[in-house]
Every structure is written in structure tokens, then in C-alpha cells.
Design a protein around this motif. Structure first.
Motif, PDB file in Angstrom:
ATOM      1  N   ARG A 327       0.856  -1.182   0.000  1.00 12.89           N
ATOM      2  CA  ARG A 327       0.000   0.000   0.000  1.00 12.89           C
ATOM      3  C   ARG A 327       0.897   1.239   0.000  1.00 12.89           C
ATOM      4  O   ARG A 327       2.068   1.177   0.386  1.00 12.89           O
ATOM      5  CB  ARG A 327      -0.931   0.009   1.213  1.00 12.89           C
ATOM      6  N   PHE A 328       0.312   2.340  -0.408  1.00 11.27           N
ATOM      7  CA  PHE A 328       1.058   3.581  -0.545  1.00 11.27           C
ATOM      8  C   PHE A 328       0.292   4.694   0.156  1.00 11.27           C
ATOM      9  O   PHE A 328      -0.931   4.648   0.270  1.00 11.27           O
ATOM     10  CB  PHE A 328       1.252   3.931  -2.022  1.00 11.27           C
ATOM     11  N   ARG A 329       1.046   5.684   0.610  1.00 13.98           N
ATOM     12  CA  ARG A 329       0.410   6.836   1.248  1.00 13.98           C
ATOM     13  C   ARG A 329       1.206   8.086   0.929  1.00 13.98           C
ATOM     14  O   ARG A 329       2.434   8.037   0.792  1.00 13.98           O
ATOM     15  CB  ARG A 329       0.336   6.660   2.766  1.00 13.98           C
ATOM     16  N   MET A 330       0.493   9.170   0.810  1.00  9.80           N
ATOM     17  CA  MET A 330       1.109  10.452   0.555  1.00  9.80           C
ATOM     18  C   MET A 330       0.914  11.321   1.806  1.00  9.80           C
ATOM     19  O   MET A 330      -0.202  11.406   2.326  1.00  9.80           O
ATOM     20  CB  MET A 330       0.420  11.107  -0.659  1.00  9.80           C
ATOM     21  N   LEU A 331       1.979  11.898   2.308  1.00  7.34           N
ATOM     22  CA  LEU A 331       1.832  12.806   3.438  1.00  7.34           C
ATOM     23  C   LEU A 331       0.886  13.938   3.067  1.00  7.34           C
ATOM     24  O   LEU A 331       0.822  14.373   1.920  1.00  7.34           O
ATOM     25  CB  LEU A 331       3.187  13.377   3.857  1.00  7.34           C
ATOM     26  N   ASP A 332       0.141  14.423   4.053  1.00  7.57           N
ATOM     27  CA  ASP A 332      -0.879  15.430   3.767  1.00  7.57           C
ATOM     28  C   ASP A 332      -0.303  16.673   3.108  1.00  7.57           C
ATOM     29  O   ASP A 332      -0.938  17.285   2.243  1.00  7.57           O
ATOM     30  CB  ASP A 332      -1.607  15.829   5.055  1.00  7.57           C
ATOM     31  N   THR A 333       0.894  17.062   3.527  1.00  8.90           N
ATOM     32  CA  THR A 333       1.494  18.254   2.922  1.00  8.90           C
ATOM     33  C   THR A 333       1.794  18.022   1.442  1.00  8.90           C
ATOM     34  O   THR A 333       1.581  18.890   0.596  1.00  8.90           O
ATOM     35  CB  THR A 333       2.792  18.615   3.665  1.00  8.90           C
TER      36      THR A 333
END
Length: 723
Positions: A327-333
Motif C-alpha cells: 500500500r502507498f500513502r502520501m503525506l498530507d502536505t
């Protein structure tokens, strides 16, 4: 005679390193054993500071010391060698290529070279590093980059944000960093009981990125913590004004993220923008569906994701290979920055709709798989998708013309709202959707019975009665037999909780007739059978009740179903308790708790704990203190469910009897102290406590005796009047 080290001293730390002790130990070990180590991570995460501290700690182990070379300011790859010569304070007036000079000067050196900020010249840096390592056997290189150099023998240390939640009693590292930097600009600033929660929330919104935390702390010169939190909605405008001596790419958050953006190819930038519609984590299949097309072929998404991970735009999550999909995630910033590009390109509405459609599919497939052996996997998959499901619901409710799909999505997720402990949130979405879409559609009918079901479980019987009657009348008016079956079924639940088991049994039998006529067999049908059995148990007719419970058990075992099975175990435990068969009752109750804990079904857990509590007051194993501890634990869980025991005398019976016995056998101090001990347990601790009292009965597990059903479903009863 020892030669003077190349280059000048390492840059001095102007501020202390907060946290990172585990990462520092790992990096020290890598530097000791590997010739090339690259610290990777997103912009502002603290790669340079960690590398400098590690280099300072290790410098004494190298006869020729450690040298720091900042690569970031170098824009032309042809100047990279010259910049490194300058950092090493080497001069050569000949026309030789810089690499030849570097090889000559470093060939017999035993030193550590720190190359900081390699990402924008990653190809040139890789060539240079490879050549130097081949020519200088005593050289070790520690690099920082938002992506790996991909040089043979390279060891990576991915660096993530600072923790924003405390591991123990102390402050989380991100909060400690904020406090230290805040005290530097606002003397006397300290973390207190009054501001600790606000600071934790602030650091959480900043993703724990050290640069963002430090920039926010600097704003305390003119803003309060509360004002900073309010202005974070435009974090790129707020978080400016960093140290003038910091590298230009670190002076504001916008330029930090923009630096990564400039390093991406046009296709990578386009995917970055499109990925900004995801909330939380996502997998490859979701990215391919949502982001493919219009300049990005679906089959190219995999490689592009890899490039974005390599450039630290995306974080790779998930289990090791073979234990689950990555799975992948992008930091909110980073996500917010991509969202600005998506909006400026005019693509946001289309991508949000594709995102919603994908997660509507996730919900629909989850509802199908909720009946069968993959329930636990379905619960986990839906849990991982939860942030994106929220985003999909929000889009459907906010976008004109999408209200019916909001009803469909919120109603389809009934299995998750009920089965994984999200009754309150489920009602929130359903109430909003119902208010926006009053037309008598099939989607509204389903949303009505789901709302009534959840309101019943929360003990809100007035709301349940209203929406279930509306669903029943609409079903009769429109000829929607399926909605009628579900409405009558859930009216039976309301009657059971309202302590009218006779009426409840009539309604359950009518619902089962409708289900049979429709050919319906799923978890809801099994729950109707379980609830019918429980209605008979509450009436005192344990034999008939258990015959229905055995039927549920048999069907569950045949289909590999566990969720409805767990509720059947609760009813079996209740029946065995009333018959005085304590060993079997305890086994059923513990297995009920264990299975419901797999789904994080708070209601199923708390009902089982309440039964175990009263069972702890009986027989040679009686322990009144333990009974009261379990009642305290159950009390805390009820707070996350709704009204304790739904306000029902029947469901409250075990608790009432257990409390009476404990009060009779304990002093007032013992009685209250044991309850307080239980109420201090979190959910997982409460479950461990409940399951630690003994092994599951042989009768309780899936291997138990074969189900003995009560025969065919009931013949259709005479119509039952509403009301």
C-alpha cells in the motif's frame, strides 16, 4: 605521520537532534558495515541532520576523518565534480576532468564522505559515487536523497516523519521538537496539561515533518498555538520564514515540496496530482483505476508509482512480500500540493468521481463477501479503505446530483458500520444522505432499514421505529419485497430490545418467510434466525430457541461464516447460563468475544464480556472481584456503542444479576475498586482479560457438534399489523 583531513570540519549543529535514536543506531551500524548508505525520505523529514550527526559520531573511526559536501545548490551535473573538489578543498589548475583528480586524491584515503541533497542530480551523483567507490577502497559514502542512487552495493535507510503519538508517559518526539523550537523564539514556552492536546493535534496535522514543525514553532513570534492550528488550512502560506542560513530548498514548506515536484517527469507530476484525491493509503489496483487514462496508461501506473516512491513523494506501506498487498500513502502536505495542481488543471471533479466509483465498488464487493469465509479479510480491507470511503461519501453528498449514490454507498456499508464498531459514524452518513434524498427509491429504502437497525442497536428506539415504519410503508407502496423483508426483520429487533420477545418472534418469523420467498441467504438472514432463537430463550423456551441457534450454527459452518456465528455463540452462552451449564456457557462466551474482536465489533464483544462477568460469580471457579472487573471493562466498551444494553431489561439481566452477587459478597470498597480497575482497561486489554480466564469449550468452536436445524423455514404467518 597522519595526513590532515580533506575539507573543513563538519558543519556544527545549531540545534539539537530530537528523537531519532533508533534511526541513528541503525545508521551507525550501516556506515560501519557498508561502503554506500543513502538516507532517503520526503522533503523536510530531517535526512541532512541525521546524516550529519551520524557522520560526526563516526568521524573518529576514519583516519582521514569525515567531509561534508552539499550537492543541493549544484544545478548543472557537469559542475558536480568541481563542487566536490571545492568541498574537499582540493585545487587543480590542469585541464584534467574533475573525476580524475578526485580519484587520484582519494585513492588511498580512509574517510567518510557525506553527499547531501543528491535527488536533483541523482544520475550524475550515481556515476560519481560508483567511480569513487571503485577507485578508492578506503572510502565510504553517506548520501541523503529523496530517491535512491541505485548504485551497486547501496544500502538504504528510509526516514519517516517523527512520531506524533507518545510511546509511553512522555511527550511524542514531534511535540518535543515543537516545544524546544518554540522555547527558542518564545522564552518560557512549555508543554502543559492545558496545551498538550492542542500541540499533539497540531503536530499530527503537520504530519510530524520536522521542517513543518519547526516552521510552525517559529510562527509563535506572532501567533498563538490556536491561531496556527486555524491557519493550517493554508499551510503553504503559513509555513514560511525559516532560518535564512538554511539551504534555500528548506526555507519554506512550499519550496521544499516544490523541489521534489521539479525533480519529477511530466507523467510523474500528473500522477502525483491525481493521487491527491486519495485520503489515507491505497493500493496499486485503486491507483490504476482512478488515475489511469488521459495521458497515463493504466499499465504505466506501476512504474510511475515506483518512481514516486523512489523520490519519496509516496511512502510505501504494507506487509513484506507474500504477506499482503503493498500500500502507498502520501503525506498530507505532499497531497495538498498535488491537489493544487489537480485543481489548476481542472481535473479534480472527474478524478473525485472516479475515486468515488472505485470505493463504491469496494463497498459493494465487501457486502457480498461479508457472507462467507473471507469476512475477516473483508473487514480488514474495508478498514484500510475507511479514509477513502469517507472521502467518497463526502464527495457524493457535496456534489449535486450524486445524492442517490450517497444513499447506496452509506447503506451498502452496513456490514462495516455494524460489524466493525462504527455505529455512530454510519448513522452520521446515513442521516445526511436521507435528508438530501427524500424520493422513495430503492436506495432510500435500504438506507432506511440500515438506519433503523443501527438506531436499534444504539437503544434509540424512537428513531428506529420511525425510519423502519417509513421503510415498510414505502416497500408496500412500491412493491419492494426485499425492503419489506428487511424492514419487518429490523422491527423484530426493536421489539426484542423493547422487551417484547413474543412480538419479536412473530416479526422474525414473518421476515424469514419473506427471505425464503426471495431466495435470500446472507448474514442478515442468519441474524434473523439467531434473533428468533434468542427471542425464544428470553421467553423461557430454551429448547425451541436452541434449535434455531443450532440451525444458524450449521449454516455458518457450511459457509465459513463467522460474524453471525459469533452472535449465535452469545445466544448459546446465554441459554446455557440459564440452564446452569457453566462450562459450556463460558466456552461459548469466550469464543464469541474472540471472534467479534477479529472484526472490532464492539457490541458483540461487550455482550460476551457481560456474560462472562456473571458467569464469574458462579460455580467453584467463582471470583467476585474478577466479575466486577469485567463489568467495569464492559462499562467502558458500552460508551463506544451507545445506550448500555440498549435500555433492555432482557439484555441487562446478566449484568444486573452479576452486580447483585458481587455487591453481596464484596465490601463497598472492593466493589468500587474492582469496577474502576476494569474501566481503566482499553479494548484490547479488556479482551485479553476476558479470554485469559480459561480455554474455549470444546463445544464452542467451529469443530463443535453438527447443527441440528429446526426444519424448514416457517410457513407465512397471518399479516402482522403495524405499530
Amino acid at each position: 605521520m597522519r595526513r590532515p583531513p580533506l575539507g573543513g570540519p563538519l558543519p556544527a549543529e545549531t540545534t539539537g537532534l530530537v528523537g531519532r535514536q533508533r534511526e541513528l543506531r541503525t545508521l551507525a551500524s550501516l556506515v560501519e558495515t557498508s561502503r554506500l548508505v543513502t538516507v532517503t525520505g520526503p522533503g523536510g523529514v530531517g535526512k541532512s541532520r541525521l546524516a550529519l550527526r551520524a557522520a560526526a559520531d563516526a568521524a573518529g573511526d576514519f583516519p582521514d576523518g569525515a567531509c561534508f559536501a552539499e550537492v543541493g545548490p549544484v544545478q548543472d551535473p557537469l559542475l558536480l565534480g568541481h563542487a566536490l573538489l571545492e568541498a574537499l578543498r582540493l585545487t587543480d589548475a590542469t585541464a584534467r576532468p574533475p573525476l580524475d583528480v578526485l580519484v587520484e586524491q582519494l585513492a588511498d584515503r580512509r574517510m567518510l564522505l557525506v553527499l547531501d541533497g543528491c535527488e536533483h542530480l541523482v544520475g550524475a551523483c550515481a556515476e560519481l559515487v560508483g567511480a569513487l567507490l571503485r577507485s578508492a577502497p578506503g572510502l565510504r559514502i553517506l548520501a541523503t536523497s529523496r530517491q535512491s542512487l541505485r548504485v551497486e552495493g547501496e544500502h538504504l535507510l528510509p526516514l519517516g516523519p517523527l512520531p506524533v503519538e507518545p510511546a509511553g508517559e512522555g511527550l511524542a518526539d514531534a511535540v518535543r521538537l515543537f516545544a524546544e523550537r518554540a522555547a527558542a523564539v518564545l522564552p518560557g514556552f512549555a508543554v502543559t496539561a492545558a496545551n498538550r492536546a492542542d500541540l499533539t493535534q497540531l503536530c499530527r496535522r503537520l504530519d510530524g515533518i520536522p521542517l513543518a514543525v519547526e516552521l510552525a514553532a517559529g510562527r509563535l513570534r506572532v501567533l498563538s498555538v490556536e491561531q496556527i492550528a486555524v491557519r493550517l488550512d493554508d499551510r503553504f502560506r503559513l509555513l514560511t520564514g525559516g532560518s535564512r542560513t538554511a539551504p534555500p530548498r528548506h526555507q519554506t514548506l512550499r519550496t521544499t515540496i516544490g523541489w521534489s515536484h521539479e525533480l519529477c517527469t511530466p507523467q510523474e507530476r500528473l500522477l502525483w496530482a491525481r493521487l491527491s484525491v486519495f485520503a489515507g493509503s491505497f493500493d496499486l489496483e485503486a491507483a490504476e483505476y482512478v488515475c489511469g487514462g488521459g495521458g497515463i496508461d493504466a499499465e504505466d501506473v506501476l512504474d510511475l508509482l515506483g518512481e514516486l516512491v523512489d523520490k519519496s513523494v509516496l511512502l510505501r506501506l504494507g506487509e513484506p512480500a507474500g504477506e499482503g498487498a503493498a500500500r502507498f500513502r502520501m503525506l498530507d502536505t505532499v497531497r495538498e500540493y498535488g491537489g493544487q495542481w489537480l485543481r489548476s488543471a481542472g481535473e479534480e471533479p472527474r478524478l473525485l468521481r472516479r475515486h468515488r466509483d472505485w470505493y463504491l465498488g469496494v463497498a459493494t464487493w465487501g457486502e457480498v463477501e461479508w457472507f462467507g469465509p473471507r469476512q475477516a479479510e473483508t473487514a480488514e480491507r474495508t478498514r484500510l479503505a475507511h479514509p477513502n470511503l469517507r472521502a467518497a461519501l463526502e464527495f457524493s453528498l457535496a456534489e449535486p446530483g450524486e445524492e442517490q449514490l450517497a444513499l447506496v454507498l452509506a447503506g451498502t456499508l452496513w456490514f462495516y458500520w455494524v460489524g466493525s464498531g462504527h455505529l455512530g459514524e454510519g448513522r452520521h452518513w446515513l442521516d445526511r444522505a436521507l435528508a438530501l434524498a427524500p424520493e422513495p427509491t430503492e436506495a432510500r429504502a435500504k438506507a432506511l432499514w440500515v438506519t433503523g437497525y443501527m438506531a436499534t442497536l444504539q437503544g434509540d428506539l424512537a428513531r428506529a421505529a420511525a425510519v423502519l415504519e417509513e421503510c415498510r410503508r414505502q416497500a408496500l407502496d412500491t412493491g419492494d419485497d426485499r425492503a419489506l423483508a428487511y424492514a419487518v426483520h429490523r422491527q423484530g429487533c426493536a421489539a426484542l430490545i423493547a422487551d417484547d420477545p413474543v412480538r419479536a418472534a412473530e416479526l422474525f418469523e414473518e421476515a424469514l418467510w419473506h427471505y425464503n420467498a426471495l431466495g435470500e441467504l446472507n448474514c442478515n438472514v442468519l441474524m434473523a434466525m439467531f434473533e428468533l432463537g434468542l427471542a425464544y430463550v428470553f421467553q423461557g423456551d430454551t429448547a425451541v430457541g436452541e434449535s434455531w441457534l443450532d440451525r444458524v450454527r450449521g449454516i455458518c459452518e457450511e459457509h465459513g461464516e463467522q460474524w453471525a456465528y459469533a452472535y449465535g455463540l452469545y445466544a448459546q452462552a446465554h441459554a446455557r447460563w440459564t440452564l446452569g451449564e457453566l462450562r459450556q456457557a463460558r466456552g461459548y462466551a469466550r469464543e464469541c468475544i474472540r471472534l467479534n474482536h477479529l472484526f472490532r465489533d464492539l457490541l458483540g464483544i461487550v455482550l460476551g464480556v457481560e456474560l462472562l462477568a456473571v458467569l464469574a460469580t458462579e460455580g467453584p471457579e467463582a471470583d467476585l472481584v474478577e466479575a466486577r472487573v469485567l463489568q467495569g471493562a464492559a462499562h467502558r466498551i458500552w460508551q463506544g456503542v451507545g445506550r448500555p444494553f440498549f435500555g433492555s431489561r432482557s439484555f441487562n439481566g446478566p449484568h444486573r444479576e452479576g452486580a447483585r452477587r458481587a455487591r453481596a459478597g464484596l465490601t463497598e470498597e472492593e466493589y468500587e475498586a474492582a469496577f474502576a480497575r476494569g474501566a481503566a482497561l482499553d479494548l484490547d486489554a479488556a479482551v485479553r482479560r476476558a479470554l485469559g480466564g480459561g480455554e474455549v469449550s470444546e463445544d464452542a468452536g467451529p469443530e463443535g457438534r453438527p447443527g441440528q436445524g429446526p426444519g424448514p423455514l416457517p410457513v407465512r404467518p397471518s399479516p402482522v399489523p403495524a405499530g
